[in-house]
Every structure is written in structure tokens, then in C-alpha cells.
Design a protein around this motif. Structure first.
Motif, mmCIF file in Angstrom:
data_model
loop_
_atom_site.group_PDB
_atom_site.id
_atom_site.type_symbol
_atom_site.label_atom_id
_atom_site.label_comp_id
_atom_site.label_asym_id
_atom_site.label_seq_id
_atom_site.Cartn_x
_atom_site.Cartn_y
_atom_site.Cartn_z
ATOM 1 N N LEU A 232 0.830 -1.203 0.000
ATOM 2 C CA LEU A 232 0.000 0.000 0.000
ATOM 3 C C LEU A 232 0.872 1.263 0.000
ATOM 4 O O LEU A 232 0.597 2.222 -0.724
ATOM 5 C CB LEU A 232 -0.937 0.007 1.213
ATOM 6 C CG LEU A 232 -2.134 -0.944 1.165
ATOM 7 C CD1 LEU A 232 -2.903 -0.877 2.471
ATOM 8 C CD2 LEU A 232 -3.067 -0.605 0.002
ATOM 9 N N CYS A 233 1.922 1.265 0.826
ATOM 10 C CA CYS A 233 2.801 2.440 0.878
ATOM 11 C C CYS A 233 3.458 2.695 -0.477
ATOM 12 O O CYS A 233 3.667 3.853 -0.863
ATOM 13 C CB CYS A 233 3.874 2.253 1.948
ATOM 14 S SG CYS A 233 3.247 2.453 3.638
ATOM 15 N N ALA A 234 3.768 1.626 -1.201
ATOM 16 C CA ALA A 234 4.433 1.769 -2.494
ATOM 17 C C ALA A 234 3.501 2.300 -3.575
ATOM 18 O O ALA A 234 3.933 3.052 -4.452
ATOM 19 C CB ALA A 234 5.023 0.421 -2.919
ATOM 20 N N TYR A 235 2.210 1.947 -3.503
ATOM 21 C CA TYR A 235 1.319 2.241 -4.625
ATOM 22 C C TYR A 235 0.122 3.127 -4.302
ATOM 23 O O TYR A 235 -0.597 3.555 -5.201
ATOM 24 C CB TYR A 235 0.805 0.918 -5.235
ATOM 25 C CG TYR A 235 1.920 0.047 -5.770
ATOM 26 C CD1 TYR A 235 2.637 0.427 -6.901
ATOM 27 C CD2 TYR A 235 2.267 -1.134 -5.127
ATOM 28 C CE1 TYR A 235 3.682 -0.362 -7.390
ATOM 29 C CE2 TYR A 235 3.312 -1.931 -5.609
ATOM 30 C CZ TYR A 235 4.010 -1.540 -6.732
ATOM 31 O OH TYR A 235 5.041 -2.309 -7.208
ATOM 32 N N SER A 236 -0.096 3.437 -3.039
ATOM 33 C CA SER A 236 -1.287 4.207 -2.671
ATOM 34 C C SER A 236 -1.256 5.615 -3.268
ATOM 35 O O SER A 236 -0.229 6.304 -3.196
ATOM 36 C CB SER A 236 -1.395 4.316 -1.144
ATOM 37 O OG SER A 236 -2.432 5.222 -0.797
ATOM 38 N N PRO A 237 -2.379 6.078 -3.819
ATOM 39 C CA PRO A 237 -2.458 7.462 -4.294
ATOM 40 C C PRO A 237 -2.577 8.468 -3.148
ATOM 41 O O PRO A 237 -2.441 9.670 -3.363
ATOM 42 C CB PRO A 237 -3.723 7.471 -5.153
ATOM 43 C CG PRO A 237 -4.569 6.372 -4.579
ATOM 44 C CD PRO A 237 -3.615 5.317 -4.100
ATOM 45 N N VAL A 238 -2.848 7.976 -1.928
ATOM 46 C CA VAL A 238 -2.864 8.822 -0.727
ATOM 47 C C VAL A 238 -1.691 8.384 0.152
ATOM 48 O O VAL A 238 -1.612 7.217 0.538
ATOM 49 C CB VAL A 238 -4.193 8.663 0.058
ATOM 50 C CG1 VAL A 238 -4.153 9.505 1.330
ATOM 51 C CG2 VAL A 238 -5.387 9.042 -0.807
ATOM 52 N N PRO A 239 -0.767 9.280 0.474
ATOM 53 C CA PRO A 239 0.386 8.886 1.314
ATOM 54 C C PRO A 239 -0.068 8.297 2.645
ATOM 55 O O PRO A 239 -1.028 8.774 3.261
ATOM 56 C CB PRO A 239 1.137 10.204 1.514
ATOM 57 C CG PRO A 239 0.743 11.050 0.351
ATOM 58 C CD PRO A 239 -0.683 10.692 0.055
ATOM 59 N N ILE A 240 0.644 7.272 3.098
ATOM 60 C CA ILE A 240 0.246 6.526 4.300
ATOM 61 C C ILE A 240 1.155 6.891 5.471
ATOM 62 O O ILE A 240 2.366 7.036 5.336
ATOM 63 C CB ILE A 240 0.287 5.013 4.020
ATOM 64 C CG1 ILE A 240 -0.880 4.638 3.086
ATOM 65 C CG2 ILE A 240 0.229 4.192 5.318
ATOM 66 C CD1 ILE A 240 -0.822 3.237 2.560
ATOM 67 N N ALA A 241 0.524 7.037 6.629
ATOM 68 C CA ALA A 241 1.241 7.295 7.876
ATOM 69 C C ALA A 241 1.045 6.107 8.809
ATOM 70 O O ALA A 241 -0.092 5.692 9.059
ATOM 71 C CB ALA A 241 0.731 8.578 8.532
#
Length: 358
Positions: A232-241
Motif C-alpha cells: 500500500l505504501c508503495a502504490y497508494s495514491p494517498v500517502p500513508i502514515a
């Protein structure tokens, strides 16, 4: 140095049912830890042990028993605390992060004269505020819209919405209504899912959220799913925290391994959950080495814990709004100099601290 430790159990009462995707919270039991020296019993350092149900690894039925054990070791001088030194390993606090934070901050307060001034910086001197996000709690659409209107009127330029508790379509409608009034160049929006999405649905939901210019999403899936979170962190269009993902990750090697495996854009630090200020400082150093940004957040402590976290935060170069606007949550909070003005937290030196409960 002969120290005495006392503790006071206290139950904080929320002004409303604080809802997350894990359920509603009406009260929060905390322990105030006080330290004093025999030679100067009137100088008292105070810390707050405030683990959260369902989240903290030390939210356990034997917590008070552990506090008593630590008090006995310190009061009998079987274990000695040193000002400015890490807490002794003999206290065996590795699995008790909230208690570690309380003792660490009480000792720091005592070292600095017992005035709740743990660090000397522009924030604690009342010269500068710390930018914070306005926290929007879950509830029905009207309740959330009411909170949003108040925060925007209060001068916030960053809002954080708890999501995952309503129908997802309803949550998107709320985001749409915010964006219709306030574009992304005027208002930053963060969302916090508290692990509410399943790995199978997460990416599609993140794609839908991206339409609203979301700055970041905290913990879209439950912690412990490192492979899925890394994808998810690699491909998410919304940055992940990462938030809950950091809980229980102990020791420098384990922290490095987690950051290197998941490669998040952001991490969020709650000292009560990750083992105190020294542990938070280690996370910050490791994150910055990897160009991972970070911000600090309260874990719903009263003003005692919030004050310690805020002053610690102000020791660093702050580039993002922090999650430190929780001082108005409780009917029976400890009165403090912490005040919010135009989306910033300030330490108003002319304001006095209230007494601890007896």
C-alpha cells in the motif's frame, strides 16, 4: 539522591462519546506519578500514565500492581533514579510504555524544578506556538459537520477526520462538502482509519479518497500486516502514515527493520504508546535518516501528558501540523497554561497550573 514516588488514580470524563472505528470511549483512567526528593519535598515532578483500552500494550488489569512495585523499589531505594539518566533496567519497564513515559517525564520535571517546564524552548517560554491539526471525531454526519465548521472558524488550516465508522459513501460526502467550501491550497485534510479497511478493499478506497486531495491516511489496515502495508505504501495514491504499527516495536534494530520493510512516507509518534520521549527521539532519528517525515500526537492524555509531549515536540524542527489539540476533550481536565489560538497550541506563561486530584 533519595526520591519518593507517589501515584494518584484518576478518571477523566469525556465531554462526548469519543468514537473511533474501534468503538466509543466515555472515560479514560489515568495515573498521575509524582516524584520528590527528601531534601526538597515541596518540589514535585509530575508525569502521566494513561494507557488506552484496546491499543496500549500496558492496558492491563495488573497495571496498578506494577506501579506499586515500581514505587516500592524507588521508595525503598532498592532502585535509584538519576536526573538526566535513562530509567534503570531493574524497573523492567520495557513492556510498560505508558508508565515509562510517566516516570521519564516526572523525573525531567523534577530536574527542572517541578514547574511543568520540562524543556527550555520558544514554545515553553510562550514565544511561539506549535501548529496543530483540528481533530474531527466520528459521529453522524451532522455532528461531524458541526465540528468541521467550528474548527474552520477557529483558524485551523489542517483538519484530521476519523473515518471507518460510518458508511464509506457518507464519509466521502463529508469530504466532498469540505472541499466544496475550502480547496486544498487553503486547507490540508488528513484522515485516520484506525485500521478499519481490509487489505482486499483498501486500495480501491484509497483511490476514492484521493479525489479529495487528502494529505495522508493513518493506518488504513490493521497493524502487523507488513507485506500488505508495504504494498500500500508503495502504490497508494494517498500517502500513508504508520500509527498503531509502531506499538510494541521495541529496540533500535526492530524499529529499523520495520521502517526498511514498509518504507512509509510518514510515521506518527505517541510517546505513551511507543515507550516515552527517548524512544520517540530514536524513532525520529531513524525516520529522518530515511527521509521519512513524522509528527507527534497525543494519546488522549490530560494536560499533564499533553504538556510534556508538546514541549518535547518543540525541541525539534517542526515542518508539519502536530496532533496536539486534545486538551479540550474532558470535563475534568487539569487546568493548564496550554491554549489554542488560530490552529496553534500555545503555552501561556501567565496562566497557572491547577492542582492534581488528591
Amino acid at each position: 539522591m533519595s526520591l519518593k514516588l507517589h501515584y494518584i488514580p484518576f478518571t477523566l470524563q469525556f465531554k462526548f462519546d469519543a468514537r473511533t472505528s474501534r468503538g466509543a470511549i466515555k472515560e479514560h483512567k489515568v495515573y498521575y506519578i509524582s516524584l520528590s526528593e527528601d531534601a526538597q519535598p515541596e518540589v514535585i515532578g509530575v508525569g502521566e500514565c494513561a494507557p488506552l483500552a484496546g491499543l496500549s500494550i500496558d492496558y492491563r488489569p495488573d497495571l496498578e500492581e506494577k506501579i506499586k512495585e515500581v514505587a516500592d523499589l524507588i521508595n525503598s531505594q532498592k532502585v535509584k533514579l538519576e536526573k538526566g539518566a535513562p530509567l534503570p533496567e531493574e524497573l523492567k519497564l520495557q513492556q510498560w510504555p505508558a508508565l515509562y513515559f510517566a516516570l521519564e517525564t516526572a523525573l525531567l520535571d523534577l530536574k527542572n524544578g517541578g514547574k511543568r517546564l520540562l524543556y527550555k524552548n520558544s514554545f515553553s517560554r510562550g514565544e511561539a506556538g506549535v501548529p496543530i491539526n483540528g481533530l474531527i471525531w466520528m459521529g453522524d454526519a451532522d455532528f461531524m459537520q458541526e465540528q468541521i465548521a467550528k474548527k474552520l472558524k477557529g483558524g485551523y488550516t489542517c483538519l484530521k477526520l476519523k473515518i471507518g465508522g460510518l458508511d464509506f459513501g457518507q464519509e466521502l460526502e463529508i469530504l466532498q462538502s469540505i472541499r466544496e467550501r475550502t480547496p486544498a491550497d487553503c486547507l490540508t485534510i488528513r484522515v485516520d482509519a484506525n485500521g478499519a479497511f481490509s487489505p482486499q478493499e483498501a486500495f480501491k478506497k484509497l483511490e476514492r479518497l484521493a479525489k479529495y486531495d487528502i494529505h495522508s491516511i493513518e493506518q488504513p489496515i490493521k497493524q502487523g500486516q507488513h507485506k500488505q502495508m508495504a504494498e500500500l505504501c508503495a502504490y497508494s495514491p494517498v500517502p500513508i502514515a504508520l500509527d498503531e504499527e509502531l506499538i510494541g516495536v521495541l529496540g533500535k534494530d526492530s524499529k529499523e527493520e520495520l521502517l526498511d520493510k514498509i518504507k512509509p512516507p510518514y510515521i506518527i509518534l505517541k510517546p505513551t504508546l511507543v515507550g516515552g520521549l527517548a524512544s520517540s527521539a530514536e524513532w525520529i532519528a531513524l525516520a529522518e535518516e530515511r527521509s521519512i517525515d513524522w509528527w507527534m500526537t497525543s494519546a488522549l492524555e490530560s494536560n499533564i501528558g499533553l504538556n510534556a509531549i508538546s514541549q518535547f515536540t518543540a525541541q525539534h524542527d517542526i515542518t508539519l501540523p502536530q496532533g496536539l489539540g486534545t486538551g479540550q476533550l474532558y470535563h475534568n481536565n487539569i487546568a493548564s497554561p496550554l491554549q489554542i489560538r488560530n490552529g496553534e497550541l500555545w503555552y501561556e506563561q501567565e496562566q497557572s497550573w491547577g492542582e492534581l486530584p488528591s
